[in-house]
Design a protein around this motif. Structure first.
Motif, PDB file in Angstrom:
ATOM      1  N   TRP A   1     -15.264  -3.359  -2.406  1.00  0.00           N
ATOM      2  CA  TRP A   1     -15.207  -3.661  -0.961  1.00  0.00           C
ATOM      3  C   TRP A   1     -13.764  -3.915  -0.528  1.00  0.00           C
ATOM      4  N   ALA A   2     -13.452  -3.491   0.679  1.00  0.00           N
ATOM      5  CA  ALA A   2     -12.283  -3.964   1.444  1.00  0.00           C
ATOM      6  C   ALA A   2     -11.018  -4.064   0.612  1.00  0.00           C
ATOM      7  N   THR A   3     -10.634  -2.968  -0.017  1.00  0.00           N
ATOM      8  CA  THR A   3      -9.476  -2.958  -0.912  1.00  0.00           C
ATOM      9  C   THR A   3      -8.167  -3.100  -0.142  1.00  0.00           C
ATOM     10  N   SER A   4      -7.263  -3.896  -0.705  1.00  0.00           N
ATOM     11  CA  SER A   4      -5.922  -4.083  -0.153  1.00  0.00           C
ATOM     12  C   SER A   4      -4.946  -3.185  -0.901  1.00  0.00           C
ATOM     13  N   LEU A   5      -4.110  -2.468  -0.159  1.00  0.00           N
ATOM     14  CA  LEU A   5      -3.146  -1.525  -0.734  1.00  0.00           C
ATOM     15  C   LEU A   5      -1.734  -1.966  -0.370  1.00  0.00           C
ATOM     16  N   LYS A   6      -0.857  -2.069  -1.352  1.00  0.00           N
ATOM     17  CA  LYS A   6       0.519  -2.477  -1.114  1.00  0.00           C
ATOM     18  C   LYS A   6       1.474  -1.659  -1.982  1.00  0.00           C
ATOM     19  N   PHE A   7       2.723  -1.589  -1.531  1.00  0.00           N
ATOM     20  CA  PHE A   7       3.817  -1.054  -2.337  1.00  0.00           C
ATOM     21  C   PHE A   7       4.896  -2.120  -2.386  1.00  0.00           C
TER      22      PHE A   7
END
Length: 558
Positions: free
Chosen positions: A120-126
């Motif tokens: 659910w509701a995955t957070s994506l960052k670099f």
């Protein structure tokens, strides 16, 4: 020079505005470029919805000229699709974060299911750390998500990759964080914001939380008695912004996107509504994020519930007004058209035709739950997808290796060619508009006979384990087949007030015969919690060993 040109145009426009409007817009030079063309014709522009398909709970970042998007796909495998675009108009799937989840036999359709749960509701960052910068090393991509499950099966996953295209590697597991946002600060300290205004700091190596770091960063206002979740935290010009969906379940109250901001993570947060807009004949939108191109262009990416097709994505300008990221057009509404970030990109899509010529599965496809790996093949009969029966099951909702991809709006049509000669007695194979309520084109082998029927199927699941209690089935029309080659087609209409699927079969691939009448598609958050999907299936009700071969999947969409 480009920034100067747009600034001069804006200043000229300001001269025609009232003093009150002039004062408001004067604070909003940043992000103004993407207001051009909001009412422009469709040619060359993004037409909202940006993605008229089920792509809920988005997180979006921009890295090296590409926008990267991640979304929820719950019980579908592989999971956590990463999508890429240069222009915010043409998107392609470039990877999945994981192939399978294995915490529970429910992921294998045993001892229950994970319909509507899972990722659910995955957070994506670099992020590039100071050490990486000093050593000339590139940064890394990170994702964080928590399955919507109780106990240890709901523990949070953190993955990382050098490239968004993968491969992704598991970094750690830790306690559950609902609808969470991973956040790297400028000093390389790492946080997760989750639930309704809760925050914890993570260890520098992301191995776990720092015990004692939990904080409630704000308290609900008196009128915030409903939904308040979907955290997305960013930093801009030294200030922190937390975006959340808000929906008070009361007459006259609408779904909206709100923003909390602070100058210090340990300080006081203030709040503003940044979007409250219906759009396109559907209800109000909410939940998403904002993203910048590092060149002055800011966009909001917010999802909107659209019935049977699921939760679609809208894109809109984001203008910084008085230090707030205000979304929508000049009136705060979702625009029909938006200028793409760049022009001239080739047309791409996350839902595609497939001739099954590749020995690897096209990234447009996902399995319903974990697949049985030795029960499908693209190489046993090159150019065909072979789906073998591998388990005796009572119905479609417990069938292993159901292969699916999204249906799309405003209308879509997909056809498949099937070779049925290797089905065994008691086998079922076919093509479905698959959801908690499904319209199903189903071929059954009964003795030596083949029967095609169009059925309406509705699944009932237990609340705790999502076990299949029963499937109600209504046969709308049946036809006995005299041949083993068959073409099936499903048309979908997701325009406002429609959500209709129609079903067809053909004996030669050219002349189509309608079967079963109109079917009303539905979205049900208490069951599968997804938009309706095209689905290919083959399962056994008596003994395993049969199979169906699929020659092609041909998609046409508006």
């Amino acid at each position: 020079m480009k920034t100067i040109r747009y600034t001069l145009l804006l200043v000229a426009a300001l001269l025609t505005l009232s003093p009150e409007v002039h004062s408001q817009v004067e604070t909003s030079l940043e992000g103004s470029k993407n207001l051009r063309g909001l009412n422009a014709p469709d040619d060359g522009f993004i037409t909202n919805p940006m993605l008229w398909a089920d792509v809920p709970d988005p997180d979006v970042i921009c890295v090296d000229g590409y926008f990267y998007l991640i979304s929820t796909t719950m019980h579908l495998m592989p999971g956590a699709p990463v999508m890429r675009s240069r222009d915010l108009k043409n998107w392609e799937i470039v990877s999945y974060v994981f192939d399978k989840l294995t915490d529970s036999p429910k992921y294998d359709l045993r001892e229950g299911t994970v319909y509507g749960r899972g990722q659910w509701a995955t957070s994506l960052k670099f992020h590039q750390t100071a050490a990486e910068r000093s050593q000339g090393k590139p940064g890394r991509f990170y994702v964080l998500f928590a399955p919507n499950e109780a106990g240890s099966t709901g523990d949070t996953y953190i993955y990382s990759a050098e490239k968004a295209e993968g491969p992704w590697k598991l970094v750690s597991r830790m306690r559950h964080f609902h609808d969470c946002s991973l956040f790297f600060d400028d000093d390389d300290r790492v946080y997760v914001v989750y639930g309704t205004g809760e925050m914890m700091e993570l260890k520098a190596d992301l191995s776990d939380v720092i015990e004692g770091s939990h904080r409630q960063i704000f308290e609900r206002e008196a009128d915030e008695t409903g939904l308040l979740e979907g955290s997305r935290l960013i930093k801009h010009n030294g200030r922190y912004y937390l975006l959340m969906i808000s929906h008070v379940w009361a007459p006259g109250r609408h779904r909206r996107e709100v923003c909390y901001r602070t100058d210090n993570l340990k300080g006081t947060w203030e709040k503003n509504t940044i979007l409250e807009s219906d759009f396109g004949g559907f209800s109000h939108a909410g939940q998403g994020t904002i993203v910048d191109s590092k060149d002055g262009d800011w966009y909001g990416i917010i999802f909107q519930d659209r019935g049977g097709v699921g939760r679609v994505l809208t894109v809109m300008p984001c203008r910084w007004i008085d230090g707030w990221p205000m979304l929508g057009d000049e009136e705060g509404k979702i625009p029909t058209h938006v200028r793409p970030f760049v022009s001239g990109e080739p047309r791409r899509g996350i839902v595609t035709s497939d001739d099954f010529e590749s020995p690897k599965l096209n990234l447009c496809w996902q399995w319903n739950h974990n697949p049985v790996d030795d029960a499908w093949s693209l190489t046993e009969r090159p150019g065909w997808m072979r789906l073998r029966t591998s388990r005796v099951v009572p119905n479609l909702y417990l069938a292993p290796n159901t292969l699916s991809q999204r249906m799309t709006g405003p209308t879509c049509s997909a056809s498949v060619e099937l070779d049925l000669k290797h089905l065994k007695d008691g086998d079922y194979a076919g093509f479905a508009a698959f959801n908690g309520h499904s319209g199903v084109l189903r071929v059954s082998k009964k003795g030596k006979k083949l029967l095609l029927d169009m059925t309406e199927q509705e699944v009932f699941l237990t609340d705790r384990d999502k076990s299949v209690e029963r499937v109600n089935e209504v046969v709308k029309e049946s036809v006995e087949l005299k041949q083993t080659k068959l073409w099936l087609r499903i048309d979908g209409d997701f325009k406002p007030g429609r959500d209709i699927a129609n079903f067809y079969y053909s004996l030669d691939g050219e002349n189509w015969i309608r079967i079963g009448g109109d079917y009303q598609m539905r979205f049900d958050y208490r069951r599968l919690f997804m938009g309706t999907r095209y689905a290919l299936f083959c399962y056994a009700t008596k003994r395993i060993g049969g199979y169906v071969d699929v020659n092609s999947f041909t998609l046409r969409n508006e």
